[in-house]
Design a protein around this motif. Structure first.
Motif, mmCIF file in Angstrom:
data_model
loop_
_atom_site.group_PDB
_atom_site.id
_atom_site.type_symbol
_atom_site.label_atom_id
_atom_site.label_comp_id
_atom_site.label_asym_id
_atom_site.label_seq_id
_atom_site.Cartn_x
_atom_site.Cartn_y
_atom_site.Cartn_z
ATOM 1 N N THR A 241 0.827 -1.204 0.000
ATOM 2 C CA THR A 241 0.000 0.000 0.000
ATOM 3 C C THR A 241 0.863 1.257 0.000
ATOM 4 O O THR A 241 0.629 2.198 -0.770
ATOM 5 N N VAL A 242 1.853 1.260 0.854
ATOM 6 C CA VAL A 242 2.684 2.458 1.015
ATOM 7 C C VAL A 242 3.481 2.762 -0.252
ATOM 8 O O VAL A 242 3.536 3.913 -0.702
ATOM 9 N N ILE A 243 4.104 1.741 -0.856
ATOM 10 C CA ILE A 243 4.890 1.976 -2.075
ATOM 11 C C ILE A 243 3.992 2.501 -3.187
ATOM 12 O O ILE A 243 4.322 3.471 -3.885
ATOM 13 N N SER A 244 2.834 1.888 -3.350
ATOM 14 C CA SER A 244 1.910 2.297 -4.416
ATOM 15 C C SER A 244 1.457 3.738 -4.229
ATOM 16 O O SER A 244 1.422 4.527 -5.183
ATOM 17 N N ILE A 245 1.104 4.094 -2.997
ATOM 18 C CA ILE A 245 0.529 5.419 -2.750
ATOM 19 C C ILE A 245 1.617 6.481 -2.623
ATOM 20 O O ILE A 245 1.451 7.604 -3.095
ATOM 21 N N ALA A 246 2.737 6.116 -2.009
ATOM 22 C CA ALA A 246 3.777 7.116 -1.764
ATOM 23 C C ALA A 246 4.492 7.540 -3.041
ATOM 24 O O ALA A 246 5.007 8.658 -3.122
ATOM 25 N N THR A 247 4.560 6.655 -4.036
ATOM 26 C CA THR A 247 5.250 7.019 -5.280
ATOM 27 C C THR A 247 4.343 7.773 -6.256
ATOM 28 O O THR A 247 4.850 8.461 -7.147
ATOM 29 N N ALA A 248 3.033 7.673 -6.079
ATOM 30 C CA ALA A 248 2.104 8.334 -7.003
ATOM 31 C C ALA A 248 2.290 9.854 -7.071
ATOM 32 O O ALA A 248 2.261 10.422 -8.170
ATOM 33 N N PRO A 249 2.478 10.569 -5.940
ATOM 34 C CA PRO A 249 2.681 12.025 -6.036
ATOM 35 C C PRO A 249 3.904 12.408 -6.865
ATOM 36 O O PRO A 249 3.873 13.385 -7.613
ATOM 37 N N PHE A 250 4.986 11.625 -6.734
ATOM 38 C CA PHE A 250 6.195 11.911 -7.510
ATOM 39 C C PHE A 250 5.911 11.764 -9.005
ATOM 40 O O PHE A 250 6.243 12.646 -9.810
ATOM 41 N N PHE A 251 5.282 10.661 -9.389
ATOM 42 C CA PHE A 251 4.967 10.448 -10.802
ATOM 43 C C PHE A 251 3.976 11.501 -11.307
ATOM 44 O O PHE A 251 4.079 11.971 -12.446
ATOM 45 N N ALA A 252 3.015 11.875 -10.461
ATOM 46 C CA ALA A 252 2.000 12.851 -10.878
ATOM 47 C C ALA A 252 2.616 14.216 -11.155
ATOM 48 O O ALA A 252 2.292 14.867 -12.152
ATOM 49 N N VAL A 253 3.512 14.653 -10.286
ATOM 50 C CA VAL A 253 4.114 15.978 -10.490
ATOM 51 C C VAL A 253 5.058 15.956 -11.691
ATOM 52 O O VAL A 253 5.196 16.954 -12.409
ATOM 53 N N MET A 254 5.701 14.820 -11.959
ATOM 54 C CA MET A 254 6.535 14.706 -13.150
ATOM 55 C C MET A 254 5.685 14.825 -14.418
ATOM 56 O O MET A 254 6.062 15.503 -15.381
ATOM 57 N N LEU A 255 4.526 14.173 -14.430
ATOM 58 C CA LEU A 255 3.623 14.252 -15.578
ATOM 59 C C LEU A 255 3.134 15.684 -15.784
ATOM 60 O O LEU A 255 3.052 16.172 -16.922
ATOM 61 N N GLU A 256 2.807 16.356 -14.685
ATOM 62 C CA GLU A 256 2.332 17.740 -14.795
ATOM 63 C C GLU A 256 3.424 18.656 -15.342
ATOM 64 O O GLU A 256 3.157 19.518 -16.186
ATOM 65 N N CYS A 257 4.638 18.472 -14.869
ATOM 66 C CA CYS A 257 5.736 19.322 -15.339
ATOM 67 C C CYS A 257 6.061 19.048 -16.804
ATOM 68 O O CYS A 257 6.434 19.962 -17.555
ATOM 69 N N LEU A 258 5.940 17.793 -17.239
ATOM 70 C CA LEU A 258 6.279 17.427 -18.611
ATOM 71 C C LEU A 258 5.197 17.807 -19.617
ATOM 72 O O LEU A 258 5.487 18.230 -20.732
ATOM 73 N N PHE A 259 3.928 17.643 -19.226
ATOM 74 C CA PHE A 259 2.846 17.744 -20.206
ATOM 75 C C PHE A 259 1.832 18.856 -19.953
ATOM 76 O O PHE A 259 1.064 19.191 -20.847
ATOM 77 N N SER A 260 1.791 19.423 -18.749
ATOM 78 C CA SER A 260 0.808 20.471 -18.462
ATOM 79 C C SER A 260 1.483 21.836 -18.532
ATOM 80 O O SER A 260 2.472 22.083 -17.830
#
Length: 301
Positions: free
Chosen positions: A102-121
């Motif tokens: 649970t922790v690995i899945s949830i804790a890494t999501a914010p990092f990936f989300a902000v990377m996607l926002e910086c790259l594509f938004s």
């Protein structure tokens, strides 16, 4: 005007917190049906929950149909991400342990989300408050993980595979959250955005039950477990999450969902009878501080 934006931001945060509370129950509830495979639980809960989402949003989907067609590539990517996410997430919990998975899945999501926002938004960048909140939240998550002793008994090779699956789950969770937010920013209603993503994702997930669905309906307990998972955390939870995305960025929403492991840990204490050492409670305190920073982050709006 500024007051209204701040109020909307807070409402979005509390909606996502509500969703996180519902999602935090999944690990405990899933443990009540040990004879059902993790793949089947993930496919059924997200698949049936996806159909439920699409059914509830059918009016909005009709209204936004032409707008959605413009973004069919994003929709295809997000539907695949949605289908992979629960399979990776529940398998990660089964192999690495509920806490670690649970922790690995949830804790890494914010990092990936902000990377996607910086790259594509356009116009999106990492803020100091986000970095502070992320750092505090991740520290709290790690303290909570290290305080757990249950995952120690997991076979090392299986645990490593479970951690890798958790990383995959975090990435794919961030992908479909970012696409949903991008669709909403393009003028598509939140119910339409999640309804179409979940509807197409369910068409990918449900056929996998032909292979993984043994014992799914073998007992009343199993039926209650998968029914609850599909309708409450995956149905009602994602309605609240979609509403929250109208007012909160995908990266901030992912940070707020760090509250999910706190709920999962509390349920483990109250229902399962597990105990959390002082180190774990310190981690929970840091996660709550992380959430407080996110709430305060909208005070300038």
């Amino acid at each position: 005007m500024l007051h209204n934006r701040y109020t909307s931001y807070q409402l979005g945060i509390f909606s996502i917190l509500f969703a996180s509370v519902l999602w935090g129950t999944t690990g405990t509830v899933a443990s009540l049906a040990p004879d059902v495979s993790s793949l089947a639980i993930g496919a059924f809960s997200m698949g049936v929950g996806g159909l439920f989402q699409a059914l509830l949003s059918r009016k909005q989907l009709r209204d936004d149909f032409k707008k959605i067609l413009i973004h069919k590539r994003k929709l295809a990517v997000s539907a695949i991400a949605l289908a992979v996410y629960p399979l990776a997430f529940y398998s990660s919990m089964r192999l690495a342990g509920v806490a670690i998975g649970t922790v690995i899945s949830i804790a890494t999501a914010p990092f990936f989300a902000v990377m996607l926002e910086c790259l594509f938004s356009k116009g999106k960048s990492i803020t100091k408050k986000w970095l502070l909140s992320f750092s505090v939240g991740i520290t709290g998550i790690m303290l909570l993980v290290f305080s757990e002793s249950s995952a120690i008994h997991t076979v090392n090779n299986l645990r490593l595979i479970g951690i890798l699956l958790g990383l995959m789950a975090g990435l794919f969770y961030a992908v479909y959250s970012w696409v949903a937010k991008a669709l909403i920013e393009q003028g598509i209603q939140s119910q339409s955005a999640l309804g179409c993503i979940f509807g197409f994702g369910s068409l990918i997930l449900l056929p996998t039950l032909l292979v993984t669905g043994d014992n799914l309906f073998a007992s009343a307990t199993n039926i209650l477990v998968v029914g609850y998972m599909a309708l409450i955390p995956m149905g009602l939870g994602y309605i609240a999450y979609g509403f929250g995305l109208r007012f909160v960025t995908a990266s901030s929403a992912s940070l707020i969902t760090l509250f999910e492991p706190v709920v999962a840990a509390a349920l483990a204490v109250v229902i399962v009878g597990e105990s959390i050492p002082m180190l774990g409670w310190s981690g929970i305190g840091l996660i709550l501080i992380c959430l407080l920073i996110q709430v305060k982050a909208g005070s300038h709006l």
